[in-house]
Design an enzyme around this catalytic site. Structure first.
Site, mmCIF file in Angstrom:
data_model
loop_
_atom_site.group_PDB
_atom_site.id
_atom_site.type_symbol
_atom_site.label_atom_id
_atom_site.label_comp_id
_atom_site.label_asym_id
_atom_site.label_seq_id
_atom_site.Cartn_x
_atom_site.Cartn_y
_atom_site.Cartn_z
ATOM 1 N N TYR A 65 63.153 20.446 56.717
ATOM 2 C CA TYR A 65 63.078 21.781 56.109
ATOM 3 C C TYR A 65 61.623 22.137 55.803
ATOM 4 O O TYR A 65 61.153 23.229 56.135
ATOM 5 C CB TYR A 65 63.940 21.838 54.842
ATOM 6 C CG TYR A 65 64.020 23.230 54.249
ATOM 7 C CD1 TYR A 65 64.791 24.223 54.849
ATOM 8 C CD2 TYR A 65 63.308 23.561 53.093
ATOM 9 C CE1 TYR A 65 64.854 25.504 54.322
ATOM 10 C CE2 TYR A 65 63.369 24.845 52.557
ATOM 11 C CZ TYR A 65 64.150 25.804 53.172
ATOM 12 O OH TYR A 65 64.212 27.084 52.655
HETATM 13 N N1 NAP Z 1 67.514 30.253 47.882
HETATM 14 C C1 NAP Z 1 66.400 29.558 47.789
HETATM 15 O O1 NAP Z 1 66.167 28.826 46.808
HETATM 16 C C2 NAP Z 1 65.344 29.682 48.874
HETATM 17 C C3 NAP Z 1 64.058 29.221 48.586
HETATM 18 C C4 NAP Z 1 63.063 29.321 49.547
HETATM 19 C C5 NAP Z 1 63.359 29.884 50.786
HETATM 20 N N2 NAP Z 1 64.624 30.312 51.059
HETATM 21 C C6 NAP Z 1 64.878 30.882 52.387
HETATM 22 O O2 NAP Z 1 65.419 32.174 52.228
HETATM 23 C C7 NAP Z 1 66.190 32.519 53.388
HETATM 24 C C8 NAP Z 1 67.525 33.130 52.943
HETATM 25 O O3 NAP Z 1 68.246 32.162 52.202
HETATM 26 P P1 NAP Z 1 69.218 32.531 50.992
HETATM 27 O O4 NAP Z 1 68.767 31.729 49.833
HETATM 28 O O5 NAP Z 1 69.349 34.000 50.838
HETATM 29 O O6 NAP Z 1 70.570 31.861 51.543
HETATM 30 P P2 NAP Z 1 72.079 32.413 51.696
HETATM 31 O O7 NAP Z 1 72.485 33.170 50.488
HETATM 32 O O8 NAP Z 1 72.863 31.201 52.058
HETATM 33 O O9 NAP Z 1 72.016 33.414 52.946
HETATM 34 C C9 NAP Z 1 71.758 32.952 54.247
HETATM 35 C C10 NAP Z 1 71.971 34.079 55.269
HETATM 36 O O10 NAP Z 1 71.589 33.587 56.575
HETATM 37 C C11 NAP Z 1 72.678 33.794 57.485
HETATM 38 N N3 NAP Z 1 72.695 32.695 58.457
HETATM 39 C C12 NAP Z 1 72.802 31.353 58.201
HETATM 40 N N4 NAP Z 1 72.853 30.660 59.359
HETATM 41 C C13 NAP Z 1 72.758 31.577 60.357
HETATM 42 C C14 NAP Z 1 72.798 31.486 61.785
HETATM 43 N N5 NAP Z 1 72.959 30.302 62.426
HETATM 44 N N6 NAP Z 1 72.686 32.619 62.525
HETATM 45 C C15 NAP Z 1 72.564 33.823 61.903
HETATM 46 N N7 NAP Z 1 72.551 33.974 60.554
HETATM 47 C C16 NAP Z 1 72.656 32.868 59.801
HETATM 48 C C17 NAP Z 1 73.933 33.810 56.602
HETATM 49 O O11 NAP Z 1 75.011 34.544 57.186
HETATM 50 P P3 NAP Z 1 76.190 33.814 58.056
HETATM 51 O O12 NAP Z 1 76.548 32.539 57.362
HETATM 52 O O13 NAP Z 1 77.298 34.819 58.130
HETATM 53 O O14 NAP Z 1 75.585 33.592 59.407
HETATM 54 C C18 NAP Z 1 73.409 34.552 55.368
HETATM 55 O O15 NAP Z 1 73.445 35.938 55.582
HETATM 56 C C19 NAP Z 1 66.310 31.240 54.206
HETATM 57 O O16 NAP Z 1 65.390 31.287 55.279
HETATM 58 C C20 NAP Z 1 65.903 30.139 53.228
HETATM 59 O O17 NAP Z 1 65.361 29.022 53.885
HETATM 60 C C21 NAP Z 1 65.613 30.224 50.124
#
Ligand code: NAP
Length: 259
Positions: free
Chosen positions: A147
């Site tokens: 990651y």
């Molecule tokens: N939350 C944190 O603490 C955090 C911190 C730093 C960075 N981030 C980054 O922020 C971004 C968004 O994460 P989030 O926290 O908002 O997570 P989340 O609530 O789990 O949302 C993830 C989104 O990505 C989509 N997704 C996952 N796998 C996919 C695939 N194979 N193809 C197309 N779409 C896909 C999901 O929709 P489906 O499942 O329907 O495909 C969902 O809409 C990510 O890149 C993550 O690494 C998050």
């Protein structure tokens, strides 16, 4: 006002980008795997008077990413802002001969970011405006397995792309959140209970600040004073200390190692 394409626009940070961009007057193209959630989001944003296209795509699959790239390259309906946000936590160990899970994660969070940016950038450059936002992470400055390596790439790639597009009117921003309350931790079976309340960010505020940074043309966006300070520390501490901190974080949130 224009058209924004958000990958992973159905949950967490991506859904918040979609809401705030719609509230600003943008029409949306939403990309994710789950059709029902895409339709629900389209209905929510449609009620604000926005036009919303949905693309069901699994970005770990080259063919699906290719369909999204085709939409981005369509200059008859030009996309003004691309949010490369789709992603998930990955705790699979690096020391493992089977790299299938890593391959999928690289497809979604690395290859798709590259392919989609490359598809949209030429048109943006020709039109003399546009914005690309790549969601990285503070984890990109740590050393927590695949990651961290993916998110480190996203930061370096975004800076390189920003340089290539410098002066063209097209901006590139790497967004580096810390811990944000979304479905991320639950989906990755990460024990989030040990994370102190003071380190959590909320998605609406994160996105508000990051869109302000995008409007200012900032290449790196870290939307919180706490995490800006942490990022500064991580850049200045000896790497041996950063690795030790990374080991502690990984241990504290790991479930019983399965491999
Ligand atoms: N939350 C944190 O603490 C955090 C911190 C730093 C960075 N981030 C980054 O922020 C971004 C968004 O994460 P989030 O926290 O908002 O997570 P989340 O609530 O789990 O949302 C993830 C989104 O990505 C989509 N997704 C996952 N796998 C996919 C695939 N194979 N193809 C197309 N779409 C896909 C999901 O929709 P489906 O499942 O329907 O495909 C969902 O809409 C990510 O890149 C993550 O690494 C998050």
């Amino acid at each position: 006002m224009g058209i924004a394409l958000v990958t992973g626009g159905t949950s967490g940070i991506g859904a918040e980008f979609a809401r705030q961009l719609a509230a600003r007057g943008d029409d949306l193209v939403l990309v994710a795997r789950d059709r029902e959630r895409l339709d629900a989001m389209a209905a929510e944003l449609g009620a604000l008077g926005r036009s919303v296209e949905v693309i069901v795509a699994d970005l770990s699959r080259e063919k699906d990413t290719g369909r999204v790239a085709e939409r981005l390259a369509d200059t008859t309906k030009p996309v003004d802002i691309l949010i490369n946000n789709a992603g998930y936590g990955l705790r699979t160990r690096l020391v493992r001969p089977d790299i299938a899970e890593h391959d999928d994660a690289y497809g979604v969070m690395l290859r798709a970011v590259w392919v989609l940016s490359a598809a949209v950038a030429p048109g943006m450059k020709e039109r003399g405006h546009g914005a690309i936002v790549n969601v990285a992470s503070i984890a990109g400055q740590l050393s927590m397995g695949a990651y961290s390596s993916i998110k480190a790439w996203v930061i370096a790639y975004s800076e390189g792309l920003a340089n290539e597009l410098h002066g063209s009117g097209v901006t590139v921003t790497a967004l580096m959140p810390g811990w944000v309350r979304t479905e991320f931790h639950q989906r990755a079976s990460i024990r989030a209970g040990s994370i102190p309340d003071s380190l959590w960010l909320d998605a609406p505020r994160l996105v508000r600040v990051s869109l302000r940074d995008v409007d200012r043309g900032r290449v790196i966006s870290i939307p919180s004073v706490r995490y800006r300070l942490l990022s500064w520390l991580l850049r200045h501490l000896p790497r041996s200390t950063v690795r030790a901190v990374s080991r502690r974080i990984s241990l504290s949130r790991s479930k019983a190692a399965s491999d």
